[in-house]
Design a protein around this motif. Structure first.
Motif: not given
Length: 313
Positions: A176-180
């Motif tokens: 999720t952090k990578e997508f952000a």
């Protein structure tokens, strides 16, 4: 409209042929009806409207019915197709862009119902991983389009996909952090080259070049951006298999049948590289196969060789 002209010319040519003379003498009443329809401009206007109306739907289905990676394009293609259908209907009804159309409301309900049944979290996830959908060039094509990370429906379905891909909470949090970072243009994703290449590079290539800092998301992106959205290519192979391993040839071993299917499919693909594929009597012999790229003259070729008798009856 060019195709319609070919059909009309073919029909008019049929009217003066020996076949038409024989048919006219056999059934005078039907012959009069056929003649009236052929020469009726209002009827042809309706046919033209029907073709224009279904063209957008057909084009989208034709694009997805291939073995090319199109999973990441489906969500956008549905929105674009619906807008084109709406524009065609409103133009035919001589209405403004913001006017209501009862007929369009019915069509819209049918299309949305179909999309609701066929849409999966993978479509939304693949849509979110396409870097082109985050830049101004794409957003400027329609006033109501927003980047995938700002769409509520897409976010809900994308999160379902992330939970499926990453059952471990820690991995899912990292993904999720990578997508952000990638969707928000942070770190390397905010560099000038990265932003420029979102539009110019193929999505898969873009992730190969700039996605190494987000390994979890890059792995998912490379999978989904390489995936077709239709099983048609598999079904064609099954059809070929059933043709090769038939009731009359049921003693053939599965291994031999698989080898013959493999040879048939690859000969099919290799034949398109030969010069004879574009010239001669056998040119475009597999028209309407796995490719959806425009083939110059293909539509005209198909219509020009059709007869009125086959088309009408």
């Amino acid at each position: 409209m060019l195709i319609l002209n070919f059909i009309v010319e073919d029909m008019l040519e049929y009217r003066i042929s020996d076949q038409w003379t024989a048919y006219k003498e056999e059934d005078v009443e039907k012959a009069a009806t056929v003649k009236e329809i052929i020469l009726n401009d209002v009827w042809w206007d309706k046919v033209d409207y029907i073709i224009a109306f279904i063209a957008s739907i057909y084009d989208m289905l034709r694009v997805t019915d291939t073995n090319k990676p199109t999973l990441h394009l489906v969500y956008d293609m549905w929105d674009t197709m619906i807008e084109k259908v709406r524009a065609t209907i409103l133009r035919h009804e001589e209405k403004e862009v913001n006017d209501q159309s009862t007929f369009y409301d019915v069509v819209y309900y049918i299309l949305i119902d179909r999309w609701t049944k066929s849409c999966t979290p993978l479509h939304c996830m693949a849509h979110s991983l396409n870097p082109r959908y985050y830049i101004d060039e794409w957003l400027a094509e329609a006033s109501n389009w927003v980047p995938p990370h700002m769409g509520t429906e897409i976010a809900v379905e994308r999160n379902k996909c992330l939970r499926k891909y990453f059952p471990n909470p820690d991995d899912r949090k990292m993904a999720t952090k990578e997508f952000a970072r990638s969707s928000g243009g942070q770190d390397i994703f905010g560099d000038f080259d990265s932003l420029q290449d979102r539009w110019s590079l193929e999505p898969k290539v873009w992730w190969l070049v700039y996605g190494d800092s987000t390994p979890l998301h890059q792995k998912v992106a490379l999978k989904l951006l390489s995936q077709p959205c239709s099983l048609s290519c598999c079904e064609r192979n099954w059809s070929t298999y059933s043709f090769i391993h038939s009731m009359k040839r049921n003693k053939m071993t599965p291994k031999r049948a698989e080898d013959l299917v493999y040879i048939h499919t690859n000969l099919h693909l290799l034949s398109r590289k030969n010069e004879s594929y574009t010239i001669g009597q056998s040119k475009m012999w597999d028209i309407g196969g796995d490719e959806w790229d425009p083939l110059e003259g293909a539509g005209v070729l198909a219509i020009a060789n059709s007869s009125f008798f086959f088309f009408f009856f």
